[in-house]
Each structure stands twice: as structure tokens, then as C-alpha cells.
Design a protein around this motif. Structure first.
Motif, PDB file in Angstrom:
ATOM      1  N   ASP A 162     -40.589 -33.487  13.789  1.00 42.06           N
ATOM      2  CA  ASP A 162     -40.942 -32.231  13.110  1.00 42.06           C
ATOM      3  C   ASP A 162     -42.439 -31.941  13.055  1.00 42.06           C
ATOM      4  N   ASP A 163     -43.238 -32.942  12.720  1.00 44.38           N
ATOM      5  CA  ASP A 163     -44.669 -32.680  12.569  1.00 44.38           C
ATOM      6  C   ASP A 163     -45.457 -33.225  13.762  1.00 44.38           C
ATOM      7  N   VAL A 164     -44.774 -33.349  14.894  1.00 46.02           N
ATOM      8  CA  VAL A 164     -45.408 -33.911  16.096  1.00 46.02           C
ATOM      9  C   VAL A 164     -46.055 -32.780  16.895  1.00 46.02           C
ATOM     10  N   ASP A 165     -47.303 -32.980  17.326  1.00 43.16           N
ATOM     11  CA  ASP A 165     -48.010 -31.970  18.124  1.00 43.16           C
ATOM     12  C   ASP A 165     -47.709 -32.094  19.606  1.00 43.16           C
ATOM     13  N   ALA A 166     -47.346 -33.287  20.050  1.00 39.88           N
ATOM     14  CA  ALA A 166     -47.050 -33.474  21.474  1.00 39.88           C
ATOM     15  C   ALA A 166     -46.213 -34.728  21.643  1.00 39.88           C
ATOM     16  N   ALA A 167     -45.256 -34.661  22.573  1.00 39.31           N
ATOM     17  CA  ALA A 167     -44.425 -35.827  22.896  1.00 39.31           C
ATOM     18  C   ALA A 167     -44.620 -36.139  24.379  1.00 39.31           C
ATOM     19  N   ILE A 168     -44.917 -37.405  24.680  1.00 35.49           N
ATOM     20  CA  ILE A 168     -45.205 -37.774  26.073  1.00 35.49           C
ATOM     21  C   ILE A 168     -44.443 -39.041  26.454  1.00 35.49           C
ATOM     22  N   MET A 169     -44.229 -39.184  27.754  1.00 35.87           N
ATOM     23  CA  MET A 169     -43.411 -40.284  28.258  1.00 35.87           C
ATOM     24  C   MET A 169     -43.732 -40.477  29.739  1.00 35.87           C
ATOM     25  N   ILE A 170     -43.377 -41.625  30.284  1.00 37.83           N
ATOM     26  CA  ILE A 170     -43.384 -41.779  31.741  1.00 37.83           C
ATOM     27  C   ILE A 170     -41.978 -42.185  32.172  1.00 37.83           C
ATOM     28  N   HIS A 171     -41.683 -41.962  33.445  1.00 37.86           N
ATOM     29  CA  HIS A 171     -40.388 -42.359  33.999  1.00 37.86           C
ATOM     30  C   HIS A 171     -40.618 -42.855  35.421  1.00 37.86           C
ATOM     31  N   PRO A 172     -40.078 -44.020  35.792  1.00 43.16           N
ATOM     32  CA  PRO A 172     -40.247 -44.464  37.175  1.00 43.16           C
ATOM     33  C   PRO A 172     -39.517 -43.547  38.146  1.00 43.16           C
ATOM     34  N   MET A 173     -39.968 -43.533  39.376  1.00 43.87           N
ATOM     35  CA  MET A 173     -39.367 -42.653  40.401  1.00 43.87           C
ATOM     36  C   MET A 173     -39.840 -43.187  41.761  1.00 43.87           C
ATOM     37  N   MET A 300     -35.515 -29.065  30.603  1.00 42.81           N
ATOM     38  CA  MET A 300     -36.877 -29.473  30.272  1.00 42.81           C
ATOM     39  C   MET A 300     -37.805 -28.262  30.350  1.00 42.81           C
ATOM     40  N   VAL A 301     -38.586 -28.043  29.300  1.00 43.10           N
ATOM     41  CA  VAL A 301     -39.628 -27.012  29.325  1.00 43.10           C
ATOM     42  C   VAL A 301     -40.964 -27.765  29.406  1.00 43.10           C
ATOM     43  N   PRO A 302     -41.441 -28.005  30.628  1.00 46.20           N
ATOM     44  CA  PRO A 302     -42.612 -28.866  30.784  1.00 46.20           C
ATOM     45  C   PRO A 302     -43.880 -28.190  30.288  1.00 46.20           C
ATOM     46  N   ASN A 303     -44.712 -28.940  29.595  1.00 42.84           N
ATOM     47  CA  ASN A 303     -45.967 -28.376  29.098  1.00 42.84           C
ATOM     48  C   ASN A 303     -47.081 -28.641  30.116  1.00 42.84           C
ATOM     49  N   HIS A 304     -47.512 -27.559  30.768  1.00 42.01           N
ATOM     50  CA  HIS A 304     -48.500 -27.687  31.846  1.00 42.01           C
ATOM     51  C   HIS A 304     -49.866 -28.138  31.326  1.00 42.01           C
ATOM     52  N   ALA A 305     -50.236 -27.690  30.126  1.00 38.91           N
ATOM     53  CA  ALA A 305     -51.562 -28.037  29.588  1.00 38.91           C
ATOM     54  C   ALA A 305     -51.670 -29.553  29.410  1.00 38.91           C
ATOM     55  N   ILE A 306     -50.663 -30.155  28.812  1.00 43.74           N
ATOM     56  CA  ILE A 306     -50.709 -31.615  28.616  1.00 43.74           C
ATOM     57  C   ILE A 306     -50.500 -32.311  29.964  1.00 43.74           C
ATOM     58  N   GLY A 307     -49.657 -31.708  30.807  1.00 43.68           N
ATOM     59  CA  GLY A 307     -49.410 -32.282  32.130  1.00 43.68           C
ATOM     60  C   GLY A 307     -50.690 -32.417  32.939  1.00 43.68           C
ATOM     61  N   ALA A 308     -51.568 -31.417  32.846  1.00 41.53           N
ATOM     62  CA  ALA A 308     -52.823 -31.460  33.607  1.00 41.53           C
ATOM     63  C   ALA A 308     -53.691 -32.634  33.141  1.00 41.53           C
ATOM     64  N   VAL A 309     -53.685 -32.874  31.833  1.00 36.87           N
ATOM     65  CA  VAL A 309     -54.498 -33.969  31.284  1.00 36.87           C
ATOM     66  C   VAL A 309     -53.882 -35.329  31.658  1.00 36.87           C
ATOM     67  N   ASP A 393     -59.000 -33.626  21.160  1.00 39.41           N
ATOM     68  CA  ASP A 393     -59.314 -32.311  21.733  1.00 39.41           C
ATOM     69  C   ASP A 393     -58.481 -31.213  21.054  1.00 39.41           C
ATOM     70  N   ASP A 394     -59.089 -30.540  20.075  1.00 42.53           N
ATOM     71  CA  ASP A 394     -58.368 -29.498  19.331  1.00 42.53           C
ATOM     72  C   ASP A 394     -57.932 -28.363  20.254  1.00 42.53           C
ATOM     73  N   ALA A 395     -58.790 -28.019  21.220  1.00 40.95           N
ATOM     74  CA  ALA A 395     -58.490 -26.894  22.119  1.00 40.95           C
ATOM     75  C   ALA A 395     -57.279 -27.220  22.987  1.00 40.95           C
ATOM     76  N   LEU A 396     -57.167 -28.461  23.413  1.00 42.46           N
ATOM     77  CA  LEU A 396     -56.019 -28.869  24.233  1.00 42.46           C
ATOM     78  C   LEU A 396     -54.719 -28.704  23.443  1.00 42.46           C
ATOM     79  N   ARG A 397     -54.735 -29.167  22.189  1.00 40.74           N
ATOM     80  CA  ARG A 397     -53.513 -29.047  21.371  1.00 40.74           C
ATOM     81  C   ARG A 397     -53.147 -27.590  21.145  1.00 40.74           C
ATOM     82  N   GLU A 398     -54.166 -26.761  20.889  1.00 33.05           N
ATOM     83  CA  GLU A 398     -53.902 -25.338  20.646  1.00 33.05           C
ATOM     84  C   GLU A 398     -53.313 -24.689  21.904  1.00 33.05           C
ATOM     85  N   GLN A 399     -53.885 -25.027  23.047  1.00 37.41           N
ATOM     86  CA  GLN A 399     -53.391 -24.479  24.314  1.00 37.41           C
ATOM     87  C   GLN A 399     -51.937 -24.925  24.551  1.00 37.41           C
ATOM     88  N   ALA A 400     -51.661 -26.197  24.254  1.00 40.64           N
ATOM     89  CA  ALA A 400     -50.305 -26.724  24.440  1.00 40.64           C
ATOM     90  C   ALA A 400     -49.317 -26.009  23.520  1.00 40.64           C
TER      91      ALA A 400
END
Ligand SMILES: [Zn+2]
Ligand SMILES: [Zn+2]
Length: 420
Positions: A162-173, A300-309, A393-400
Motif C-alpha cells: 500500500d505505501d510502496v513507491d516502487a516494486a522491483i525484481m529480477i528474473h532469469p532468462m 504487466m504494466v512496466p514502469n519505463h522510468a524505473i526500467g531506465a534506471v 532521487d525525488d524526481a525519479l519517484r515522481e516521474q514513476a
């Protein structure tokens, strides 16, 4: 993003923090690899990942995390709050650790788990030097191989995102990419046909053949496939087809998954597959019962802003990140449901060539190779580095957040319109 993130107005040196996180991952490299290899040798199916959950939470405990086991009513789910947390932004690093029947860790979730734990351990060593807070969320049963699969759904329901600003993960491929391709919405349906037994030679005319009902259904679904959008997928197995050839089968069952990239269209497809089952029941006189054996996975609705980072951080580690996957085709994940709630992205990390086919024993074996081990460490480092970016990075979170709101609004409207 503009400019350099080398330092910011609060005087925190981001690059220095990332360097420290990388060093901390190296410190525990052998521990992470050992844990991943042990998981490969001791695979556990979804919702039964007791040993893996105990081992992973044990490590987080050891490195100072405040671990809550059995969250969301799931004995093998957990939330680990890293030490040094303060009010402010919050990042969730997501772990999966379930295996597949017959092929063990043929989806490499042992690598997902140990990369997430590695990032958590590294960040716990930077306690107090970062704003905000970090959680490692242990989410069981991602594979749809067990009833009630989709551990992220109850974890979402119980407010852990609920109060999470971003969720990230990796997956082998089979190669390194940021997972920007859409995944499929997926429903899971169980069908049961109740007929009437009879001697198959002496008095078959007195029976109601439940196997015939399943066969009619599969044929109807086969014909339906021609009439659906090309990117839809409908696939099923007969889970019980009868006991003996000399008995008219009084009971049969089958299990289907119905998928499409479009949540609204996928609901329509479910109705049409149910109609195919009804056709089987009507044609044979059997009685039909059906239910969802698991809740739907969303696209999946991928977040490009976080993806770029995340990509920049992987490239800084020397990984060769491709723009797109070389092979088409996608599956489904309950991380899609997370991405509908909060800005989310995951990266694929290559561990083997494409020859093997995914969900295979070859993939399980690849998790124990040098490339598999390298993916754990690169994954742990990239997740820790991206978490540092997200917290500072506040701007990154806002963009995301802005991107997430823009992407998810139309999806919600479409789903709301169909449920009226
Ligand atoms: Zn899988
Ligand atoms: Zn997987």
C-alpha cells in the motif's frame, strides 16, 4: 533523467553508496550462491516452500532485518523490514522461490530469491545512510502449477504494497533485457462434469458419459481458437478422464488457462470457454460445475522510468542489456497485479541459451552454472543500486508515479465498464 546523480542537494553521494552496496554483495557472494544451489537441489512447489522461506528469512534475520513470517495468511510469505528505516519513500524488493512439478527450478526462482535477499543484505549494511525504508517481500506460488497460486494477490490484499513507491525484481532468462513487453492476463478455470455410470458393453445407453462432455468441450475450444484474436491463448489438460474402459465414465474434470494481453477481452474469452463447457454438458446430458482455481493474473504494466534506471545500473555492472527479447511470446505473472497497484519493473538476466526451452530441467541446471551464479550477484547489486536511486532521487519517484497513473487509469476504466 537529466543531469548526473553523482551527488544531490542533501549531500548524499549516490555513487559512493552504490559502490558500498556492490562491495557488500561481494562479501556475501558465496552465501547467496550456496543458498541458490541448495534451492535448486531442494525444489518446493508453490505454497509449500517451507524450507526455502525458512532459509531466506533466516539470512535476512541474521543481517538485522525485522522479519514477519506467514504474512497475508500464507505460511511461506514474508515481509522483511530492513534496519535503519525512516519515514519517507519506500521500496519493495520482491522475491519468488517456488519451483515447478517435474522440472524443479526450471524457471530459476532460486536466482530471483537469492538476488532479492542479496540486495536486502547489502542495503541492511548501509542502514542509517539512506532516507526512507526498504522491505524484501517474499511472495510464494508465482507458478500457476498449484491451486490458489498467485501469492502476490493476498500480499497485495493485506496491504503490504500500500505505501510502496516502487516494486522491483529480477528474473532469469536467456538474455539481459528490461521486461518492457506486455505479459498476458491469465485466468485459471476448473471444470467438472458429472454423468452416470453404466456397463460400457451391457447397457451403455443407460449411462451419461462425462468423458464425452470433456471431449466435446475440447473440440469446441479448438474451433473457438480460430475465432479469437491472434495474441489470445487458451490451453487445457484433462485432470481426470475416467477409471476404466468398461465403465461409462460418470465423472471427469479438466483445467484451463485463458490468456490475452487485454484484461477486458480476456473476461470475454472466459465466457466463451465456459460456453464450450456448457456445450459439452448439453450434448451429453452431464451436469457441469466450474470455478476459478486461482485468481486472475493481470497484465504487466512496466514502469519505463524505473526500467531506465535499472538498465543503467545493470550496464554499470558490465551487463549487456538488449533493447528487446530476441524471442516473441510471453507468459503471465502475478507481478502484473503488483504493477497495477504501484510503479513496478523487473529485469531479465541471461543464464543460458535459448535452445533449452524455458520451464525445463536444463534451466534448473543452468541456475547452478557460472552464468547462473553471475546473475544472482548482478541481480543483487542492480536491485540494491536501483533502490538507492529510488530512495534518493525525488524526481525519479515522481516521474514513476506520474507514468503509473497515466498507464493504469484507462485499464481501470475499461474493467469498471465491463463489471457494470
Ligand atoms: Zn515460470
Ligand atoms: Zn518465473
Amino acid at each position: 533523467m537529466k543531469g548526473s546523480r553523482g551527488s544531490n542537494m542533501t549531500g548524499v553521494n549516490v555513487e559512493e553508496l552504490k559502490e558500498a552496496a556492490r562491495r557488500e554483495v561481494e562479501q556475501v557472494a558465496s552465501l547467496l550462491i550456496e543458498t541458490s544451489d541448495w534451492m535448486a537441489d531442494n525444489p518446493e512447489l508453490g505454497l509449500q516452500e517451507h524450507q526455502a522461506a525458512a532459509r531466506l528469512t533466516g539470512l535476512l534475520d541474521e543481517f538485522g532485518a525485522d522479519v514477519e513470517r506467514g504474512i497475508a495468511g500464507l505460511p511461506t510469505a514474508f515481509e522483511a523490514r530492513l534496519p535503519g528505516g525512516k519515514p519517507g519513500p519506500k521500496v519493495a524488493i520482491v522475491a519468488e522461490y517456488d519451483a515447478l512439478p517435474d522440472v524443479g527450478h526450471g524457471c530459476g526462482h532460486n536466482i530471483i530469491a537469492t538476488a532479492a535477499i542479496g540486495a536486502g543484505i547489502a542495503l541492511s549494511r548501509l542502514a542509517g545512510r539512506l532516507p526512507g525504508s526498504v522491505v524484501v517481500l517474499g511472495t510464494p506460488a508465482e507458478e500457476s502449477a498449484v491451486p490458489n497460486a498467485g501469492g502476490k494477490l493476498p500480499v497485495l490484499d493485506h496491504g503490504h504494497f500500500d505505501d510502496v513507491d516502487a516494486a522491483i525484481m529480477i528474473h532469469p532468462m536467456t538474455e539481459d533485457t528490461i521486461a518492457l513487453n506486455p505479459t498476458l492476463v491469465a485466468y485459471g478455470l476448473d471444470f467438472e462434469f458429472h454423468g452416470r455410470p453404466a456397463h460400457a458393453a451391457a447397457n451403455p445407453h443407460e449411462g451419461v458419459n462425462a468423458l464425452d462432455a470433456v471431449i466435446v468441450m475440447f473440440n469446441a475450444v479448438g474451433l473457438l481458437r480460430q475465432q479469437v484474436c491472434a495474441d489470445a491463448r487458451i490451453h487445457g489438460v484433462i485432470t481426470y478422464g475416467g477409471g476404466a474402459p468398461n465403465v461409462i465414465p460418470p465423472y471427469t474434470s479438466c483445467r484451463f488457462r485463458v490468456r490475452s494481453p487485454d484484461p477486458v477481452y480476456c473476461q470475454e474469452l472466459v465466457e466463451r470457454v465456459v460456453a464450450c463447457a456448457e456445450a459439452g454438458a448439453r450434448a451429453t446430458g452431464a451436469h457441469l460445475e466450474w470455478r476459478e482455481y486461482m485468481r486472475p493474473y493481470l497484465n504487466m504494466v512496466p514502469n519505463h522510468a524505473i526500467g531506465a534506471v535499472l538498465r543503467q545500473n545493470l550496464e554499470a555492472l558490465g551487463r549487456d542489456v538488449q533493447d528487446e527479447r530476441s524471442r516473441d511470446g510471453s507468459g503471465s505473472t502475478d507481478f502484473g497485479n503488483v504493477s497495477h497497484r504501484v510503479p513496478a519493473i523487473y529485469a531479465y538476466l541471461g543464464i543460458c541459451g535459448p535452445e533449452a526451452g524455458w520451464h525445463s530441467k536444463e534451466v534448473a541446471a543452468a541456475t547452478k552454472t557460472e552464468r547462473g551464479h553471475a546473475a544472482i550477484l548482478a541481480g543483487a547489486k542492480a536491485l540494491a543500486m536501483t533502490t538507492i536511486d529510488l530512495l534518493i532521487d525525488d524526481a525519479l519517484r515522481e516521474q514513476a508515479h506520474q507514468e503509473h497513473r497515466a498507464a493504469i487509469g484507462p485499464v481501470r476504466e475499461g474493467l469498471a465498464a465491463t463489471s457494470q
